[in-house]
Design an enzyme around this catalytic site. Structure first.
Site: not given
Ligand code: MLT
Length: 202
Positions: A103, A153, A184
Site C-alpha cells: 500500500s 481494491d 486492498h
Molecule cells: C497512499 O496513500 O499511499 C495510498 O492511498 C495507499 C494508502 O496508504 O492507503
C-alpha cells in the site's frame, strides 16, 4: 544516526537477497517482518517506520486525500529513504535490497525506484499505484518488479496500477503484474506468488 526508527534482522541464508520492508498507512517497522520471512526465508530484513504522521498513523509521504499525493513530498521522502538504505548497507554490509512494500509502502518503493534506481535491486509492490505523475527519466534495466493488484481494491483503480506497470516497464524494468480476486488487504495468494517470484528471480 539515521532519522528512521527501524528494525534489522540479519537473516541466515547465504545468498538470500536483503529485503527492504515498507509498511502501509498506520503500520510500523514490526508489521512486515513475518511477511518478509515468509516471502524470502533467511533474507536480511531492513524495516523502517514511515516518518510522516497522518492523524498519528505513520506513512512514508504526505497525501492531500486518499489517492492524491503531495508529489514534492513523495520525491523528498523517497530520496531520504534512499539515504537510509545506503546508511544501512554500509552499517550492515548488505547489497542493494529488494523492496517489499504494501500500500503506502509499495507507493514509496515505486517512487524510490523512479528517483534513485540504484538504491534497490528490484521490488515487490503489493497494492501499488502511480506515485509520481511526471517521474524523472529512470533507467531500470535489470530491475525485476512484481506488482500484485486486487481486482476489487477500493483504493487502487485497476487502470492506475496498470499505468504504474507501464511506467516502470517503459523505464526498462522487468515487470510482472498479476491481478488477484481480492481487495486492498493482503491474501495468502500474495504471499505464495511473491515467494515463488523471489525464489525464481533473485
Ligand atoms: C497512499 O496513500 O499511499 C495510498 O492511498 C495507499 C494508502 O496508504 O492507503
Amino acid at each position: 544516526r539515521p532519522p528512521f526508527t527501524y528494525r534489522f534482522e540479519p537473516g541466515g541464508r547465504t545468498g538470500a537477497p536483503p529485503l527492504l520492508l515498507l509498511h502501509g498507512t498506520g503500520g510500523d517497522e514490526n508489521d512486515l517482518l513475518q511477511l518478509g520471512a515468509m516471502i524470502s526465508p533467511g533474507s536480511p530484513l531492513l524495516s523502517p517506520r514511515g516518518r510522516v504522521l497522518e492523524n498519528g498513523m505513520p506513512r512514508f509521504f504526505r497525501r492531500l486525500a486518499e489517492g492524491v499525493f503531495d508529489e514534492e513530498d513523495v520525491r523528498h521522502r523517497a530520496l531520504e529513504l534512499g539515504e537510509f538504505v545506503q546508511y544501512a548497507r554500509d552499517r550492515y554490509g548488505i547489497d542493494a535490497p529488494l523492496a517489499v512494500g504494501y500500500s503506502n509502502g509499495a507507493n514509496i518503493a515505486a517512487a524510490l525506484l523512479l528517483v534513485k534506481p540504484q538504491a534497490l535491486s528490484g521490488a515487490v509492490l503489493l497494492r501499488a499505484m502511480v506515485p509520481l505523475t511526471d517521474p524523472p527519466d529512470a533507467k531500470l534495466e535489470g530491475k525485476p518488479v512484481l506488482i500484485l493488484s486486487g481486482q476489487h481494491d477500493p483504493i487502487v483503480p485497476g487502470d492506475n496500477a496498470a499505468a504504474l506497470a507501464d511506467m516502470l516497464s517503459t523505464a526498462g524494468a522487468g515487470v510482472d503484474r498479476r491481478v488477484l480476486p481480492v481487495g486492498h488487504q493482503l491474501s495468502q495468494a500474495d504471499v505464495a506468488l511473491a515467494r515463488t517470484w523471489v525464489a525464481e528471480t533473485k
